[in-house]
Design an enzyme around this catalytic site. Structure first.
Site, PDB file in Angstrom:
ATOM      1  CB  CYS A 121      -1.000  -0.004   1.146  1.00 32.60           C
ATOM      2  SG  CYS A 121      -0.240  -0.020   2.763  1.00 32.60           S
ATOM      3  CE  LYS A 194      -3.931  -3.892   8.381  1.00 27.52           C
ATOM      4  NZ  LYS A 194      -2.810  -3.631   7.470  1.00 27.52           N
ATOM      5  NE  ARG A 204      -5.565   3.418   6.191  1.00 26.67           N
ATOM      6  CZ  ARG A 204      -6.786   2.929   6.168  1.00 26.67           C
ATOM      7  NH1 ARG A 204      -7.782   3.701   5.783  1.00 26.67           N
ATOM      8  NH2 ARG A 204      -7.014   1.675   6.511  1.00 26.67           N
ATOM      9  CE  LYS A 247      -2.305  -2.702  11.869  1.00 26.98           C
ATOM     10  NZ  LYS A 247      -1.452  -2.711  10.704  1.00 26.98           N
ATOM     11  CB  SER A 273      -1.284   5.108  13.851  1.00 29.30           C
ATOM     12  OG  SER A 273      -2.417   4.743  13.092  1.00 29.30           O
TER      13      SER A 273
HETATM   14  C1  PBG Z   1      -0.725  -1.350   5.723  1.00 25.74           C
HETATM   15  C2  PBG Z   1      -0.708  -1.178   7.175  1.00 25.74           C
HETATM   16  C3  PBG Z   1      -1.537  -0.359   7.944  1.00 25.74           C
HETATM   17  C4  PBG Z   1      -1.095  -0.440   9.236  1.00 25.74           C
HETATM   18  C5  PBG Z   1      -0.009  -1.299   9.250  1.00 25.74           C
HETATM   19  N1  PBG Z   1       0.204  -1.770   7.968  1.00 25.74           N
HETATM   20  C6  PBG Z   1      -2.615   0.553   7.528  1.00 25.74           C
HETATM   21  C7  PBG Z   1      -3.778   0.021   6.859  1.00 25.74           C
HETATM   22  O1  PBG Z   1      -3.995  -1.180   6.747  1.00 25.74           O
HETATM   23  O2  PBG Z   1      -4.541   0.855   6.363  1.00 25.74           O
HETATM   24  C8  PBG Z   1      -1.673   0.318  10.389  1.00 25.74           C
HETATM   25  C9  PBG Z   1      -0.746   0.573  11.493  1.00 25.74           C
HETATM   26  C10 PBG Z   1      -1.172   1.620  12.432  1.00 25.74           C
HETATM   27  O3  PBG Z   1      -2.263   2.222  12.327  1.00 25.74           O
HETATM   28  O4  PBG Z   1      -0.393   1.874  13.347  1.00 25.74           O
HETATM   29  N2  PBG Z   1      -0.989  -2.609   5.276  1.00 25.74           N
END
Ligand code: PBG
Length: 324
Positions: A121, A194, A204, A247, A273
């Site tokens: 991504c 996830k 992001r 997660k 995050s």
């Molecule tokens: C991307 C990814 C994300 C996170 C980790 N790897 C964002 C998403 O899936 O949109 C989120 C980590 C965080 O919010 O700390 N694959």
């Protein structure tokens, strides 16, 4: 009736409270996520995550020195792209930014345990975690590329790969490719459950990976689902995952606990995050004590059943644990 059971007896003395404690947060649990970017600007602050920056390779090396000195045992690497395209080609380039960071870290700090995020991504023009074909994220074409990402990290010398994309069958494909290339001993930590969560918002910006159309709900999980999470966890286990990630962490502690019962596998809790940003904002406003709230949050993930704690607070936590 006379009270016979008095639970407070064991809470009266600090020493006894410590002796009776069931779970403990230690430095060895910590995994610190880091963002490396291909430019020369040393540190580009992430406005949504106070204290977190995108790092140039040079600044990355400096930060490693600090975190190794503090006793943080492990990092999880994320990269930013120079040029994005539909396939996220830079994600599996031999000298992509993460591949370079891995080589530097391995050479300078051989004892630091290096984990790498395996996803597309941050490198795709559309910001999705896979390849887009006819307006849709194509599972099998994505898995093929994710396998190349994992292999390129292995070749650079990473200690563990962590696929976070949520495509079906990617753990099996990555395991097969790693084994074939002679990396039988390289573990896979898969983001098994996830969820499509609003708590990834601040990340992001950090990874510059917001989807440019639609959202991630066709591959990440519905926050309403438990049984489906079990199926994801069991599928990744069967495909050869060594560690599974739940997660986000805090609002999903029930799943950490259930994953523990279900598989007995080591579990990583990703304090994402948004969880970080909430605590930072509340602490800044004076609404709560940052140190106490952070330590409590992480400890609660351990109590739920996680042993690895992926957290942007890792440096602070290492400092606080040293003080204690
Ligand atoms: C991307 C990814 C994300 C996170 C980790 N790897 C964002 C998403 O899936 O949109 C989120 C980590 C965080 O919010 O700390 N694959």
């Amino acid at each position: 009736m006379k009270t016979i059971t008095r639970l407070r007896r064991l809470r009266a003395h600090e020493t006894m409270r410590h002796m009776a404690r069931e779970h403990e947060l230690v430095c060895a649990n910590l995994v610190y996520p880091l963002f490396v970017h291909p430019g020369i600007e040393p540190r580009i602050p992430v406005s949504t995550m106070p204290g977190v920056s995108q790092l140039s390779l040079e600044a990355f090396e400096q930060d490693l020195e600090e975190l190794v000195a503090l006793g943080v045992p492990s990092i999880l690497l994320f990269g930013l792209a120079n040029n994005k395209d539909n396939q996220g080609s830079e994600a599996f380039a031999e000298f992509g930014i993460v591949q370079q960071a891995i080589r530097i870290a391995k050479k300078r700090f051989p004892s630091l345990y290096l984990m790498s995020d395996v996803c597309l991504c941050a490198y795709t023009s559309h910001g999705h975690c896979g390849v887009v074909i006819d307006g849709k994220v194509h599972n099998d074409a994505s898995v093929e590329l994710l396998t190349r990402v994992a292999l390129s990290h292995a070749e650079a010398g990473v200690d563990l790969v962590a696929p976070s994309d949520m495509m079906d069958g990617r753990v099996h494909a990555i395991r097969g490719a790693l084994d074939k290339a002679g990396y039988q001993d390289l573990p896979i930590m898969s983001y098994a459950a996830k969820f499509a969560s609003a708590f990834y918002g601040p990340f992001r910006e950090a990874a510059s990976c917001a989807p440019q159309f639609g959202d991630r709900r066709s591959y990440q999980m519905d926050p309403a689902n438990t049984s489906e999470a079990h199926r994801e966890i069991l599928a990744d286990k069967d495909e050869g995952a060594d560690i599974i990630v739940i997660k986000p962490a805090l609002a999903y502690a029930d799943l950490i606990y259930q994953a523990r019962q279900l598989t007995k596998m080591p579990i990583a809790a990703y304090h994402v995050s948004g969880e970080y940003a909430m605590l930072k904002a509340a602490a800044k406003a004076g609404y709560l004590d940052e140190k106490q709230a952070v330590l409590e949050s992480l400890l609660c993930s351990k109590r739920a059943g996680a042993s690895l704690l992926i957290t942007y607070h890792a440096l602070d936590v290492a400092r606080w644990l040293q003080e204690a």
